[in-house]
Scaffold this active site. Structure first.
Site, PDB file in Angstrom:
ATOM      1  N   ARG A 139       0.828  -1.208   0.000  1.00  0.00           N
ATOM      2  CA  ARG A 139       0.000   0.000   0.000  1.00  0.00           C
ATOM      3  C   ARG A 139       0.862   1.259   0.000  1.00  0.00           C
ATOM      4  NH1 ARG A 139      -5.400   1.734   0.791  1.00  0.00           N
ATOM      5  NH2 ARG A 139      -6.225  -0.374   1.039  1.00  0.00           N
ATOM      6  N   ARG A 169      -3.847   2.799  11.186  1.00  0.00           N
ATOM      7  CA  ARG A 169      -4.715   3.640  10.364  1.00  0.00           C
ATOM      8  C   ARG A 169      -3.970   4.237   9.150  1.00  0.00           C
ATOM      9  NH1 ARG A 169      -8.386   8.091  13.512  1.00  0.00           N
ATOM     10  NH2 ARG A 169     -10.122   8.242  12.042  1.00  0.00           N
ATOM     11  N   THR A 189      -6.099  -4.722   0.195  1.00  0.00           N
ATOM     12  CA  THR A 189      -5.227  -5.104  -0.904  1.00  0.00           C
ATOM     13  C   THR A 189      -5.092  -6.623  -1.012  1.00  0.00           C
ATOM     14  OG1 THR A 189      -3.337  -4.722   0.551  1.00  0.00           O
ATOM     15  CG2 THR A 189      -3.929  -2.957  -0.963  1.00  0.00           C
ATOM     16  N   GLU A 207      -9.811   5.958   7.375  1.00  0.00           N
ATOM     17  CA  GLU A 207      -8.370   6.196   7.259  1.00  0.00           C
ATOM     18  C   GLU A 207      -7.987   7.458   6.489  1.00  0.00           C
ATOM     19  OE1 GLU A 207      -6.180   1.990   7.136  1.00  0.00           O
ATOM     20  OE2 GLU A 207      -7.852   2.119   5.736  1.00  0.00           O
TER      21      GLU A 207
END
Length: 784
Positions: free
Chosen positions: A326, A358, A457, A728
């Site tokens: 990510r 987060r 993901t 987030e």
């Protein structure tokens, strides 16, 4: 998979508390009155024992010998167990192996549990655990990212995402800049620490009360360490006193230890970590070392980029593979990088395994490109906002470096809107004028965007289940796989159910998340709690509503098209009957009033071998403008004002969402400014409590904080009532504060030099940046 009906209209505001209304948090009155029950508030079962662990005081070593005789002899101790006493699996790695529930001969970080104690009191267990005599053969340890990179130590293989030929683009670019940064980690510092209560049940099973974002993982791992089928273990989560990702994987080891002790003693066991032990033994946000090589033209338009992100993962994989993924996905943040390469390293260090927090790697990835934006602006003598606006994704420049098309271009308009509403241009000129006449105090301002992908993901986690019961008085109970950690998920799902049936919100109750009601659930994480569980609950409601519609049409002899649900009534042809009356009639006619629901996120896919795909269903967008004031003599500073504009789609609950935005921004600001994790050279965490680790206080918040949602902005994707995630994305709005601090320091050089400012940007680091700017000025004068 059955396609969900998408024709549920945005309801009229007749029934109370429907989706789109600002209903209060379902436990708000319990929170403020002290009646909300957490793990440590549960009534203690008879013969309860308390757990503690003895942990390693070496970062990397072999255990030569371990004498636990004094531990066992301590008053109140009932049982002591080691790795040899685990009847099932020893390794409880959540995705990849590498996490023994108790160390078996090898320790790889200070704080790693090596044995466990059950005693008649919490204090007795902790005191006894300190009496072990352990002899180690120490081994070389890698503590920092730099050391891991030098030794090529990784918990998972490095990966690359690439589009085009970035090397050629960089070579041909009119201008080129390189930079690097260290981005610090962050302690979750939830109000309720890690805790669980395990009770033995029949057939060797256990019931686990856990403070976990992932009760299904707790259930599975407890079953595995006990050597039981999963159905012999039940896990329940009513609420958590905060999670922030720290209870996604980190709650399971406690439950496993407590379950092993419950098995050994036949008695219930509570395991609650003291704050210092919590900080030493559990993972944190990954700190990162990032580098960029950017080529651009005279206007500041990026032609090519080569970016590296390297995360300190700790001793085991935990969730680091997906977290660094990510970070790579978000190394572009909101900007089109054209020819680009992004490389991600998952560095193994002999420190506690870092974990979800987060943003899940996204914030660390965004930091590198935001530094580059400021650096390009200083290099060209331009306003940083102009450089950012020039490089934003827009039609024709809308494909990411990993191949996903940005389909909804909201950010250019949102940036323009906040630029106008915050009076950015006039305030920036006022700041420049102030700085010219103020030799010590300097102001800075920055306006930064956020583009954050929404979906897990790991594709298989993008699923959710729900269970809806309607009782004969018309009241409704809902259960789903999401967990409540204060973020308002329960109230949002309740509002979805109220809207589906068009009944008042106070008819709905969401019960504690339990693995024996909704199985195989995903963690409440990735900002997907409402998206996934709201849609699963809506699916269940649609099934029941279809049955009720068919029943009413048949029972009262009208076409199904003449049956509708409005304002606590069921309209049947020319009749309008109270909701509860229709429910009782359906029951008397043997109509099922219960249904399960399921949802799986569509469209997403990603191939790590090629570094391409569509890992996200959609992007959430936000913009923040922050103004700061620094003291160049001390490095101390204040945040004076922050303006935020966030796109929540068609918000399910605007007040809850605004609260999440405010809290997320402050937490992000704390990550980048005050929250500093300090390790000794030997790998010992030195910041183990509020006396040494500073989370933001009320006095740190901007006295002028303005938050707004983008009006009339439904999500193009078919999310629940076309809402967007807000858990987030707001955390990364805190980047505006860090960028504003750099801007204030840059004023010392008339904005010609952009100083490096690693995070957290403590006063000491700000003062170091001031000194670096002074040295740069001296060098310029010397060579003039």
């Amino acid at each position: 998979m059955r396609k969900l009906p998408l024709n549920v209209p945005v309801p009229a505001r007749n029934a109370r508390g429907l989706a789109g209304a600002s209903a209060i948090h379902e436990s708000a009155w319990k929170h403020v009155s002290g009646q909300a029950r957490y793990i440590d508030d549960l009534p203690e079962p008879e013969s309860l024992l308390h757990a503690a662990v003895g942990h390693s005081d070496q970062a990397h070593a072999r255990i030569v010998s371990m004498d636990l005789s004094e531990v066992s002899a301590y008053p109140g101790v009932v049982a002591v167990i080691t790795a040899a006493d685990v009847p099932g699996h020893l390794d409880i790695g959540p995705v990849f192996p590498g996490d023994p529930v108790l160390a078996d001969g090898l320790v790889e970080h200070i704080g790693q549990p090596i044995f466990a104690v059950a005693a008649t009191s919490h204090l007795a267990a902790r005191k006894a655990a300190r009496l072990a005599k352990v002899e180690y053969a120490t081994m070389e340890a890698a503590i920092t990212v730099d050391q891991a990179l030098e030794k090529q130590l990784f918990v998972r293989p490095s990966q690359t995402q690439q589009r085009g030929d970035p090397d050629d683009a960089l070579a041909r670019a009119p201008h080129r800049l390189r930079g690097e940064q260290y981005v610090g980690g962050q302690e979750h510092f939830y109000l309720e620490g890690q805790a669980c209560l395990v009770e033995p049940t029949e057939d060797r099973g256990v019931f686990v009360h856990t403070s976990s974002q992932h009760p299904s993982e707790v259930q599975k791992l407890v079953a595995e360490v006990l050597g039981l089928p999963i159905h012999e273990v039940q896990a329940e989560v009513r609420r958590m006193g905060g999670g922030f990702g720290g209870k996604e994987t980190q709650a399971a080891p406690l439950a496993c230890v407590a379950a092993l002790l419950a098995r050994a003693t036949g008695r219930p066991v509570k395991y609650r970590l003291a704050r210092a032990d919590d900080m030493i033994q559990t993972g944190k946000r990954h700190d990162f070392y990032n580098k960029y090589d950017i080529g651009f033209d005279g206007n500041g338009l990026i032609h090519g980029a080569d970016i590296m992100v390297a995360g300190r993962c700790g001793y085991s994989p935990d969730l680091s593979d997906a977290i660094v993924d990510r970070a790579m996905f978000h190394a572009d943040n909101a900007y089109f990088l054209d020819q680009a390469r992004v490389t991600g390293h998952r560095c193994k260090t002999h420190t506690v395994s870092n974990t979800a927090f987060r943003g899940f790697g996204g914030p660390q990835g965004m930091m590198v490109i935001e530094q580059a934006m400021d650096d390009i602006a200083s290099y060209l003598g331009r306003d940083p906002l102009d450089i950012r606006k020039l490089n934003l994704y827009r039609p024709g420049r809308d494909v990411t470096h990993y191949g996903q098309t940005v389909e909804q271009h909201l950010l250019p308009e949102m940036v323009d809107s906040l630029e106008a509403s915050s009076d950015y241009r006039q305030r920036r000129q006022d700041i420049i004028d102030f700085n010219r006449s103020s030799p010590v105090l300097k102001r800075g301002m920055a306006l930064t965007p956020v583009k954050f992908g929404i979906s897990f993901t790991a594709k298989h986690l993008n699923q959710a289940g729900a269970l809806v019961h309607i009782y004969t008085d018309g009241s409704i109970e809902v259960n789903h796989g999401g967990t409540e950690m204060g973020q308002g998920l329960y109230i949002k799902v309740a509002q979805v159910v109220a809207s589906a049936f068009q009944v008042d919100l106070d008819r709905i109750k969401v019960s504690a998340t339990r693995t024996d009601k909704v199985p195989n659930t995903s963690p409440t994480a990735a900002s997907s709690g409402s998206d996934l569980n709201g849609m699963a609950a809506l699916d269940a409601c649609e099934k029941i509503r279809a049955r009720l519609t068919a029943f009413a049409a048949h029972h009262w002899s009208v076409p199904a098209e003449q049956v509708s649900f409005v304002n606590n009534q069921v309209v049947i042809g020319s009749k309008s009957l109270p909701w509860a009356d229709v429910i009782r009639a359906a029951y008397m006619n043997r109509i099922s009033l219960s249904s399960s629901g399921f949802y799986a996120t569509p469209k997403i896919h990603y191939d790590p071998a090629t570094g391409t795909g569509r890992p996200f269903l959609y992007y959430a967008n936000g913009v923040a403008c922050s103004e700061v004031l620094i003291d160049t003599f001390t490095g101390e500073y204040r945040v004076l004002r922050t303006d935020i504009l966030q796109d929540a789609g068609r918000s399910l609950n605007p007040e809850i969402d605004i609260g999440q935005i405010e809290g997320g921004f402050i937490q992000g600001m704390g990550w980048l400014t005050t929250e500093e994790l300090v390790y000794s050279d030997e790998g010992r965490l030195l910041t183990t409590g509020p006396a040494t680790y500073k989370i933001p206080a009320v006095s740190d918040c901007p006295p002028d904080l303005r938050v707004a949602l983008v009006p009339e902005s439904p999500n193009r994707e078919a999310t629940v009532f076309h809402s967007k995630a807000v858990g987030e994305p707001p955390l990364m709005l805190g980047i505006a504060v860090w960028s504003a601090l750099r801007n204030a320091v840059a004023s010392l050089t008339d904005y010609r030099y952009s100083p490096r400012l690693d995070t957290p940007a403590t006063p000491e680091r700000v003062l170091a940046a001031v000194s670096a700017s002074q040295r740069w000025l001296d060098d310029q004068q010397e060579h003039a």
